[in-house]
Design an enzyme around this catalytic site. Structure first.
Site, mmCIF file in Angstrom:
data_model
loop_
_atom_site.group_PDB
_atom_site.id
_atom_site.type_symbol
_atom_site.label_atom_id
_atom_site.label_comp_id
_atom_site.label_asym_id
_atom_site.label_seq_id
_atom_site.Cartn_x
_atom_site.Cartn_y
_atom_site.Cartn_z
ATOM 1 N N GLU A 69 67.699 -3.560 39.185
ATOM 2 C CA GLU A 69 68.213 -4.147 40.318
ATOM 3 C C GLU A 69 68.988 -2.991 40.972
ATOM 4 O O GLU A 69 70.272 -2.281 40.656
ATOM 5 C CB GLU A 69 68.981 -5.232 40.170
ATOM 6 N N ARG B 289 70.536 -5.263 24.032
ATOM 7 C CA ARG B 289 71.615 -4.339 24.921
ATOM 8 C C ARG B 289 72.226 -3.511 24.019
ATOM 9 O O ARG B 289 72.636 -3.845 23.137
ATOM 10 C CB ARG B 289 72.210 -5.618 25.614
ATOM 11 N N LYS C 204 77.047 -2.968 35.430
ATOM 12 C CA LYS C 204 77.162 -2.753 36.939
ATOM 13 C C LYS C 204 78.456 -3.650 37.634
ATOM 14 O O LYS C 204 79.110 -2.982 38.586
ATOM 15 C CB LYS C 204 75.850 -2.651 37.748
HETATM 16 P P1 ATP Z 1 74.078 -4.710 34.539
HETATM 17 O O1 ATP Z 1 74.577 -6.132 33.891
HETATM 18 O O2 ATP Z 1 74.763 -3.554 34.281
HETATM 19 O O3 ATP Z 1 73.769 -5.006 36.082
HETATM 20 P P2 ATP Z 1 71.351 -5.464 34.387
HETATM 21 O O4 ATP Z 1 70.542 -6.013 33.118
HETATM 22 O O5 ATP Z 1 71.607 -6.504 35.286
HETATM 23 O O6 ATP Z 1 72.636 -4.929 33.959
HETATM 24 P P3 ATP Z 1 69.340 -4.249 35.672
HETATM 25 O O7 ATP Z 1 69.197 -3.112 36.913
HETATM 26 O O8 ATP Z 1 68.810 -5.552 35.743
HETATM 27 O O9 ATP Z 1 70.775 -4.212 35.180
HETATM 28 O O10 ATP Z 1 68.567 -3.620 34.422
HETATM 29 C C1 ATP Z 1 67.405 -2.743 34.340
HETATM 30 C C2 ATP Z 1 66.847 -2.734 33.327
HETATM 31 O O11 ATP Z 1 67.684 -1.952 32.359
HETATM 32 C C3 ATP Z 1 66.554 -4.061 32.583
HETATM 33 O O12 ATP Z 1 65.467 -3.866 32.051
HETATM 34 C C4 ATP Z 1 67.600 -4.230 31.664
HETATM 35 O O13 ATP Z 1 67.228 -5.015 30.423
HETATM 36 C C5 ATP Z 1 68.074 -2.946 31.068
HETATM 37 N N1 ATP Z 1 69.396 -2.636 30.718
HETATM 38 C C6 ATP Z 1 70.554 -3.238 31.480
HETATM 39 N N2 ATP Z 1 71.777 -2.892 30.692
HETATM 40 C C7 ATP Z 1 71.062 -2.499 29.626
HETATM 41 C C8 ATP Z 1 71.889 -2.134 28.141
HETATM 42 N N3 ATP Z 1 73.163 -2.114 28.138
HETATM 43 N N4 ATP Z 1 70.946 -1.753 27.180
HETATM 44 C C9 ATP Z 1 69.840 -1.451 27.326
HETATM 45 N N5 ATP Z 1 69.075 -1.745 28.453
HETATM 46 C C10 ATP Z 1 69.669 -2.359 29.370
HETATM 47 MG MG MG Z 2 70.545 -7.778 36.403
#
Ligand code: ATP
Ligand code: MG
Length: 560
Positions: free
Chosen positions: A38, A262, A272
């Site tokens: 995202e 995760r 983020k």
């Molecule tokens: P954040 O909470 O940091 O915004 P998010 O999951 O909302 O993380 P996205 O941009 O939606 O962030 O993530 C893109 C991809 O990266 C998704 O497939 C998500 O599952 C993966 N991802 C995000 N954070 C992690 C993590 N800490 N470990 C492994 N994969 C991750």
């Molecule tokens: Mg997200």
């Protein structure tokens, strides 16, 4: 420290097992994965693990990986983030097949929603989000049907079209799937598929005022792109049932969702949203502050893509969440930098050494030293040596304890790549502060041509005063003082480490550092690994410490 395995002994991870089975059975001839960020912030080390996994699979098996921006939330997204995400993935060493945006599918998703309404599987609900929540039930109690659940298909089609046309205010209506308000999986209790949001979108502008929810967008995007293995993190396990339901009812390409744990690292936060707070509240200088766990922060700190890939490879993937020790990441970068870093000498806190038996006519001798002793074909550099030198103030003690092998009155040490010196006299100012160490050097002890027969235990780094250049050195420590700030009581920002940055604004460096390039990595002898920072100007070189030498130095000492 986390378990360390060598590549040879590594077995397939569970996703590789599934893929090998799918390829063997002929279910797929090749696979398609995607990385779906995202664009609401910069990527962090957790994302690196997802990137290495998704792109790594299609390096190993036939197929390709798409980069898909999951840009269905118009409010938090920004093109700055889109660009940074692309830079970071490329820098990590991966290339996507297609650059795609969930927002490109808004028309298709809208048609899908109409198809569900036509099949009697979705309805427009006039309830507020509070009312919807109140009717949802709990895991142990069934929910209640909304009074709008039995609307006719015609009425639903009309209302949904009017939602799209902007006739209704934000939050006044939603489109919901008609599944089962008593379903044991709460997410299956008539989930919201579309919401009204009069907001400008970074790509579609003002075309839309209704936006699909995650569940209505993600699986559909996967399906449109014929993603075979849609890999996400564990919090989406309960969503899988809805993912499958929507694909089945829409009769579209059956992508499959797989979940892994995760990756969280200690002494930092990997979210983020939280990282954005650190940037906005100016606890750090920006998303690429070298203390940040972002990919851009690690890059600026001097981490190499190789070391991050190695780290992700070593932690592998798991089905259960656990905390990864940041020292494993540091271990990986030390290993790589030890192989590639140029050895240089920089004195952080100088005290002057005067060699009383060295020519006092300003003569300068050029010594040579290897750029990297780990490299059998190492290049060499010249280091000026003269009567007046700087050594580290902490490398001298007037009344040393027994095992102090550095400089002390009457004691000898070797100056790296130069000569053995002996301290004869300590000069102090009126406050008792040491201003000068008067020493003699042993001309026959020159490194590489030492005939002195004297063995000393300590080797010190040094620079020649007249040729030394002034540089700024930034030493970073952990951003937080507790292992898991996000799980502590109160605000995670209360647990920031107040000493995470130490700036030494005038360190003395050997002159060869004048020619250093941004792509170079250095080992400042006995100090750590460093790289040039972007704040470097014509007037001053600025260096970031990537990591301390600790482990490498311990090894080095054992060898020596
Ligand atoms: P954040 O909470 O940091 O915004 P998010 O999951 O909302 O993380 P996205 O941009 O939606 O962030 O993530 C893109 C991809 O990266 C998704 O497939 C998500 O599952 C993966 N991802 C995000 N954070 C992690 C993590 N800490 N470990 C492994 N994969 C991750
Ligand atoms: Mg997200």
């Amino acid at each position: 420290m986390a378990e360390i395995t060598t590549p040879e002994e590594k077995s397939l991870n569970f996703i590789e097992e599934i893929i090998e089975e799918d390829l063997k059975s002929g279910k797929y001839k090749s696979i398609v994965t995607r990385f779906p960020p995202e664009p609401n912030g910069y990527l962090h080390i957790g994302h690196a693990s997802s990137i290495c996994l998704n792109f790594g699979l299609t390096k190993k098996y036939p197929g390709y990986t798409n980069l898909r921006f999951d840009d269905t939330n118009p409010v938090t997204e920004d093109t700055e983030y889109v660009e940074s995400i692309k830079d970071d993935i490329r820098w990590l060493g991966f290339e996507w097949k297609n650059e795609l945006y969930a927002s490109d599918y808004f028309d298709t998703m809208y048609e899908y929603a109409i198809k569900l309404i036509q099949k009697g599987l979705a309805y427009v609900d006039d309830s507020t989000s509070e009312q919807i929540a109140a009717m949802k039930g709990t895991p142990t109690e069934p929910g209640k049907d909304s009074p709008f659940r039995s609307r006719s298909i015609e009425e639903n089609l009309d209302l949904f079209a009017r939602m799209k046309n902007g006739e209704f205010a934000d939050g006044s209506r939603t489109l919901r799937a008609k599944i089962d308000m008593t379903h044991p999986n709460m997410l299956m209790r008539d989930p919201v598929l579309y919401r009204i949001k009069h907001a400008h979108h970074h790509r579609t502008g003002d075309k839309w005022c209704i936006y699909p929810m995650y569940d209505m967008a993600h699986g559909q995007s996967d399906s449109i792109e014929h993603i075979t293995h849609s890999i996400c993190t564990l919090e989406f396990v309960p969503h899988r049932e809805l993912y499958d339901w929507l694909i089945e009812k829409l009769e579209i390409y059956p992508s499959h969702q797989y979940e892994f744990a995760r990756r969280n690292m200690n002494y930092t936060v990997t979210s983020k949203r939280k990282l954005l707070q650190l940037v906005n509240d100016k606890h750090v200088s920006g998303w690429d502050d070298p203390r940040m766990p972002t990919i851009s922060g690690l890059r600026r700190a001097g981490y190499t893509p190789e070391s991050i890939r190695e780290f992700c490879d070593r932690i592998g993937i798991a089905k259960r969440e656990n905390m990864i020790d940041v020292s494993l990441l540091e271990f990986c970068v030390r290993e790589h930098l030890n192989k590639i870093a140029l050895r240089r000498m920089v004195v952080f806190d100088p005290v002057k050494v005067v060699l009383t038996n060295y020519a006092a006519d300003g003569s300068v001798e050029m010594l040579t030293s290897e750029d990297n002793p780990e490299d059998p074909n190492s290049s060499h550099r010249e280091i000026p040596f003269s009567r007046e030198l700087y050594i580290e103030r902490e490398d001298f003690m007037e009344n040393p304890p027994k095992k102090f092998f550095r400089l002390a009155p009457g004691q000898m040490v070797r100056l790296k790549s130069a000569y053995i010196i002996r301290c004869d006299e300590v000069v102090k100012d009126s406050n008792g502060k040491i201003t000068e160490l008067r020493c003699t050097y042993l001309p026959e002890s020159k490194s590489g041509a030492d005939t002195s027969g004297i063995h000393v235990k300590g080797t010190l780094h040094w620079v020649s005063v007249a040729q030394a250049i002034n540089v700024e050195v930034r030493l970073y420590d952990r951003l937080f003082r507790v292992e898991n700030p996000a799980s502590e009581e109160g605000d995670f920002k209360d647990y920031l480490n107040p000493d995470s940055l130490q700036v030494i604004s005038s360190a003395y460096a050997e002159p060869s550092l004048k020619n250093i390039r941004f792509s170079d990595r250095c080992q400042f002898l006995r100090k750590g690994y460093f790289c040039l920072d972007k704040d470097t100007s014509e007037e001053k070189l600025v260096f970031n410490r990537t990591v301390t030498l600790k482990d490498a130095w311990a090894k080095e000492q054992k060898k020596g």
